[in-house]
Design an enzyme around this catalytic site. Structure first.
Site: not given
Length: 342
Positions: A241-243
């Site tokens: 997922a993001h980051n």
């Protein structure tokens, strides 16, 4: 393909015991090998298979050198499994056809893209404006490389890989079919019973020698970038997922999910279907068993396992809290039992 044992030993090393001119035509598992195959024995506890295998040659360690050589040709090496891995690489380089560097007539390549020497771009691929493809990059059929993306030297994209805009991929990476790098992360703000999209303004940065399995997805960051460091290996159907930040040489098996902003250290492993919740930290050398849910940060290297049946949340929280105390409760009960007996 036909190669002699002498050719293999000359290329990969090891102590060859047996005729160097003996020819093998395939690599096979020990139990399935025929008289034209080379096989390997990585774990000495399976040494009984030496009595039944028909392999022309077996790659073994020092511990079984004597008994293995008594049955026929062997190559002795400190790490038979590593030798087997390098043998497959050497073999593949000889038997797999290498397509010449060229841009297929059906590919769409923006005039502003920078194409290095020896680059191959397959049928119906799309290379958008400002893309940089370094030396020896291999872009498979139906791939899309978004605007301003950069792909390092000798990286290979199999068919139908998507690299999003502004994403950076290192050298010598291999992405299998269906990989998506740089899709939007899952970010929405609740608004009166509806969801308001949070634009994902970061990108993805991937280091050198990274391999991603089929249909694995790495989302772009919401603000900063999602980062995968060098040497990371992700199996099929993995969701990053993001980051998220994954440290170097970490490996994850199929169907692993890592939620947003988690930080995974270097040299970690996660077994199939393992799950890591968002905003958690795993230090270096953490090993997570298959099917384990990591719901809190792991700040000590080691091997972690566990699953717990789902329930209504309030009940689950009470049971989970009690479960953590079982060991202490057992000791207290044993102490009380001793006191009653005395």
């Amino acid at each position: 393909m036909a190669v002699s044992l002498g050719q293999i030993a000359a290329a990969l090393g090891g102590e060859l015991i047996g005729p160097a001119e003996q020819v093998v035509h395939q690599i096979a598992a020990l139990e399935d090998a025929g008289p034209d195959a080379i096989a390997f024995l990585a774990n000495p506890k399976f040494r009984k298979q030496l009595d039944t295998t028909q392999a022309a040659c077996v790659i073994v360690g020092e511990a079984v050198k004597a008994e293995a050589s008594a049955r026929g040709a062997v190559i002795v090496t400190p790490d038979p499994y590593l030798y087997f891995a390098r043998l497959t690489q050497w073999w593949a380089a000889k038997v797999r056809p290498k397509a010449p560097a060229a841009i297929h007539p059906s590919a769409v390549v923006d005039a502003s893209a920078v194409i290095g020497e020896g680059v191959r771009i397959g049928p119906l691929a799309v290379i958008e404006a400002g893309v940089v493809l370094e030396e020896g990059v291999d872009i498979g059929p139906h791939c899309t490389v978004g605007e301003r993306a950069r792909i390092g030297a000798h990286t290979r994209l199999a068919a139908r890989v998507t690299i999003g805009f502004d994403c950076v991929v290192g050298q010598r990476c291999l992405f299998q079919s269906g990989v998506v790098i740089g899709a939007d992360g899952f970010g929405f703000a609740p608004n009166q019973g509806r969801w308001e999209k949070i634009e994902q303004l970061g990108a993805v940065r991937i280091g050198d020698d990274v391999e991603l399995g089929a249909n694995t997805c790495v989302d772009r960051g919401a603000l900063g970038d999602t980062v995968i460091e060098q040497g990371v290996k992700l199996d099929n159907l993995v969701q990053i997922a993001h980051n998220v930040h994954i440290g170097e040489h970490t490996a994850m098996a199929g169907c692993v999910g890592v939620a947003g902003s988690a930080r995974i250290g270097a040299h970690c492993t996660v077994g199939g279907a393992g799950m890591i919740l968002g905003h958690l930290t795993l230090v270096d050398h953490v090993h997570v068993s298959s099917g384990t849910l990591i719901s809190r940060s792991v700040l000590k290297p080691g091997h972690y396992s566990g699953a717990f049946p789902f329930d209504e949340n309030a009940s689950w929280e009470k049971n989970a809290a009690t479960l953590r105390q079982l060991h202490a409760l057992r000791d207290r009960i044993r102490t009380l039992e001793k006191q009653v007996k005395s």
